[in-house]
Design a protein around this motif. Sequence first.
Motif, PDB file in Angstrom:
ATOM      1  N   THR A   1       1.696   8.006  11.165  1.00 57.45           N
ATOM      2  CA  THR A   1       1.532   8.348   9.744  1.00 57.45           C
ATOM      3  C   THR A   1       0.988   9.771   9.576  1.00 57.45           C
ATOM      4  O   THR A   1       1.240  10.412   8.556  1.00 57.45           O
ATOM      5  CB  THR A   1       0.591   7.354   9.041  1.00 57.45           C
ATOM      6  OG1 THR A   1      -0.650   7.299   9.755  1.00 57.45           O
ATOM      7  CG2 THR A   1       1.209   5.977   8.997  1.00 57.45           C
TER       8      THR A   1
ATOM      9  N   GLN B   1      -3.127  10.550  -4.280  1.00 52.23           N
ATOM     10  CA  GLN B   1      -2.314  10.091  -3.157  1.00 52.23           C
ATOM     11  C   GLN B   1      -1.264   9.120  -3.703  1.00 52.23           C
ATOM     12  O   GLN B   1      -1.527   7.953  -3.923  1.00 52.23           O
ATOM     13  CB  GLN B   1      -3.193   9.389  -2.115  1.00 52.23           C
ATOM     14  CG  GLN B   1      -2.419   8.949  -0.880  1.00 52.23           C
ATOM     15  CD  GLN B   1      -3.280   8.154   0.090  1.00 52.23           C
ATOM     16  OE1 GLN B   1      -4.448   7.882  -0.196  1.00 52.23           O
ATOM     17  NE2 GLN B   1      -2.716   7.781   1.222  1.00 52.23           N
TER      18      GLN B   1
ATOM     19  N   ILE C   1       1.403   6.520  -4.044  1.00 47.45           N
ATOM     20  CA  ILE C   1       1.840   5.379  -3.236  1.00 47.45           C
ATOM     21  C   ILE C   1       3.221   4.945  -3.714  1.00 47.45           C
ATOM     22  O   ILE C   1       3.374   4.407  -4.808  1.00 47.45           O
ATOM     23  CB  ILE C   1       0.859   4.195  -3.347  1.00 47.45           C
ATOM     24  CG1 ILE C   1      -0.570   4.645  -3.007  1.00 47.45           C
ATOM     25  CG2 ILE C   1       1.303   3.054  -2.441  1.00 47.45           C
ATOM     26  CD1 ILE C   1      -0.739   5.185  -1.606  1.00 47.45           C
TER      27      ILE C   1
ATOM     28  N   ASN D   1       9.339   2.352   0.536  1.00 47.35           N
ATOM     29  CA  ASN D   1      10.629   2.727   1.127  1.00 47.35           C
ATOM     30  C   ASN D   1      11.728   1.886   0.482  1.00 47.35           C
ATOM     31  O   ASN D   1      12.284   0.970   1.084  1.00 47.35           O
ATOM     32  CB  ASN D   1      10.586   2.502   2.646  1.00 47.35           C
ATOM     33  CG  ASN D   1      11.824   3.041   3.331  1.00 47.35           C
ATOM     34  OD1 ASN D   1      12.561   3.849   2.762  1.00 47.35           O
ATOM     35  ND2 ASN D   1      12.073   2.599   4.551  1.00 47.35           N
TER      36      ASN D   1
ATOM     37  N   ASN E   1      11.074   1.475  -7.370  1.00 43.98           N
ATOM     38  CA  ASN E   1       9.736   2.063  -7.380  1.00 43.98           C
ATOM     39  C   ASN E   1       9.209   2.238  -8.803  1.00 43.98           C
ATOM     40  O   ASN E   1       8.029   2.018  -9.062  1.00 43.98           O
ATOM     41  CB  ASN E   1       9.734   3.405  -6.642  1.00 43.98           C
ATOM     42  CG  ASN E   1       9.449   3.268  -5.162  1.00 43.98           C
ATOM     43  OD1 ASN E   1       8.311   3.077  -4.752  1.00 43.98           O
ATOM     44  ND2 ASN E   1      10.510   3.333  -4.364  1.00 43.98           N
TER      45      ASN E   1
ATOM     46  N   GLU F   1       9.860   6.235   3.608  1.00 49.01           N
ATOM     47  CA  GLU F   1       8.496   5.712   3.667  1.00 49.01           C
ATOM     48  C   GLU F   1       7.534   6.649   2.949  1.00 49.01           C
ATOM     49  O   GLU F   1       7.433   7.826   3.267  1.00 49.01           O
ATOM     50  CB  GLU F   1       8.068   5.554   5.129  1.00 49.01           C
ATOM     51  CG  GLU F   1       6.705   4.911   5.295  1.00 49.01           C
ATOM     52  CD  GLU F   1       6.323   4.742   6.751  1.00 49.01           C
ATOM     53  OE1 GLU F   1       5.214   4.251   7.008  1.00 49.01           O
ATOM     54  OE2 GLU F   1       7.135   5.108   7.623  1.00 49.01           O
ATOM     55  N   GLY F   2       6.835   6.115   1.930  1.00 49.11           N
ATOM     56  CA  GLY F   2       5.893   6.928   1.161  1.00 49.11           C
ATOM     57  C   GLY F   2       6.571   7.960   0.283  1.00 49.11           C
ATOM     58  O   GLY F   2       5.915   8.860  -0.246  1.00 49.11           O
TER      59      GLY F   2
ATOM     60  N   THR G   1       8.937  10.176   1.310  1.00 49.38           N
ATOM     61  CA  THR G   1       8.990  11.427   2.074  1.00 49.38           C
ATOM     62  C   THR G   1      10.219  12.283   1.761  1.00 49.38           C
ATOM     63  O   THR G   1      10.232  13.470   2.058  1.00 49.38           O
ATOM     64  CB  THR G   1       8.975  11.131   3.585  1.00 49.38           C
ATOM     65  OG1 THR G   1      10.009  10.173   3.888  1.00 49.38           O
ATOM     66  CG2 THR G   1       7.640  10.553   4.014  1.00 49.38           C
TER      67      THR G   1
ATOM     68  N   ARG H   1       7.407  12.992  -6.446  1.00 54.69           N
ATOM     69  CA  ARG H   1       6.742  11.711  -6.168  1.00 54.69           C
ATOM     70  C   ARG H   1       5.752  11.364  -7.278  1.00 54.69           C
ATOM     71  O   ARG H   1       5.674  10.220  -7.726  1.00 54.69           O
ATOM     72  CB  ARG H   1       6.017  11.759  -4.812  1.00 54.69           C
ATOM     73  CG  ARG H   1       6.925  11.794  -3.607  1.00 54.69           C
ATOM     74  CD  ARG H   1       6.185  11.430  -2.336  1.00 54.69           C
ATOM     75  NE  ARG H   1       5.130  12.375  -2.016  1.00 54.69           N
ATOM     76  CZ  ARG H   1       5.298  13.464  -1.264  1.00 54.69           C
ATOM     77  NH1 ARG H   1       6.499  13.744  -0.771  1.00 54.69           N
ATOM     78  NH2 ARG H   1       4.295  14.266  -1.007  1.00 54.69           N
TER      79      ARG H   1
END
Length: 578
Positions: free
Chosen positions: A209, A423, A425, A428, A434, A473-474, A476, A483
């Motif tokens: 990570t 941060q 969250i 994936n 999402n 994932e996350g 990316t 994001r």
Amino acid sequence: MLRMSNKEILTRLLGFLRPYRSKLIVSMFAMVFVALLTGVQTYMVKDLLDKIFIEKNAYYLYALTIAVVVVFGVKGLFYYTYNFLLEKVGLSIIKDFRALVFRHIHLQPLSFFHRYPTGTLISRVIADVALIQYAVSSSLVGILRDFLSIIVLLGVVFYLNWHLALFCFAILPLAAYPIVAFGKIFRRLSTKAQEETANCSNVLYETITGNRIVKAFNMEEHENTRFTGQLDTLFRVTVQDAKFRCLQHPLMEFIGGLALSLFIWFGGRLVINGTMTPGEFFALMTSLIVAYDPVKRIGKVNSAIQQGLAAATRIFAILDIKPEIGNREDAVDLPPFHGSIEFRNVSLTYEDETQALRDINLSVPAGQTLAIVGHSGGGKTTLTNLIPRFLDVSSGSITVDGHDLRQVTLHSLRDQIAIVTQQTILFNDTIRNNIAYGKFDCTDEAILEAAEAAHALKFINELPKGFDTVIGEGGTRLSGGQRQRISIARALLKDAPILILDEATSALDTESEREVQSALENLMKNRTTFVIAHRLSTIRNADRIIVIKNGRIVEDGTHDTLLARHGEYEQLYTMQFN
């Protein structure tokens, strides 16, 4: 971690077997028949020698040939029945275990995740449960089968010659001793091995990570050394386990050889004296040889059983942690928020006696935007974590429209709160899922409107698959600003009356911040908003600003009035803009 006895562990494991009692009963019947037919096979040796090879009886030749086919065929059918059913039960228990542990972990407060690293929890759910699977579906199954076989075969011996049967019963404790002695060693080494496996998972999770930081600081070799060192520790433990496993088999072989030699000596004398036929002797010897195989197998799977029991101890240690935050029995649903949120003499002390908040008194009316500022570690995020009950107050109370948060259900409380953090969250999954996270029953039009209000529609439409693009994932595959706008769209879609923004723009560049700030303004309309911000420029227009220092509110007012006081807020403001 509390030490549990084998009896306690097995009793709790048996509790997981109750839903599958019907399958277990059928498999046990099948297992009994397998053991009985194994005894029949060994007894046939008597007639094979006495009736066919010595008496030359043709009738027995044909009858025994057919009997062998029938016995082996029926035994195979029963063997498949019990083996498959028990395997299915074992796999079902593992599925239940993993679901239960996963559900229990998500009932825990934030403090739980500070105590247990992510790699450790993953190791418990995946690796430890897998060890229980082998112990339950393979090893315990084998022990039950072998135990029944031993009983039946010793019954055959007793029927043929009870003197020799008593001799066999005298030898059994000698064979059982290594199983018990090695079992204690296997249990200790297995517990240590599972702990070291969890440590390997932690290092692996951290480095994967954090791969960008590892590469940026040229620390690949350091991490390789760290992980190799952890592997060496695990290797030493597993080699110790392998040493004792390899020692157990030859020791059991020697004990078996000793018992067989004594049997040949006593049995041979009986044949020579004419008190036993050769057929009876070889039937007895075959029964003992066949019976000793299960004894050796029990010793062999003992290591796996001990691993399973050690794994069960670790899993039950997690399941026995009672959630510190949960619904009271008399909890009620929180009505739709419309009045105010009140903090009354609120203090919070962590487990290590660190006092994070002290005597917080605060009233936030519906529709107000409250900005919370202060130095890092002052208690800003801790204060907002109390609102959705990620943490509980040590003293005092927080009320929403007069309802104490501890007296309402968690679901109804959190249903009225949306959060956007620094941060981001994301999962994936597709952009669509999402944004709709937590509200999957919404329409495509609602998702589109939320994306547009979050200023995310333009870049989403430019992606190859639009809303069906999987973001990695996350998230990316998206930029930081993209994001953040997805997370804002998610909060917009939830349409909760209470909003918490935890430094939502502090990690963005100036251009991204402008777009995100514009999206946040749409999100904050007609909502009660708690804004944590390091960039004081983003909260000038807040209805109200409080300054937190060392867990206390030291200033309270608007941007202009606080600057005019020449206090803590002015110092923060001057430091930032100079």
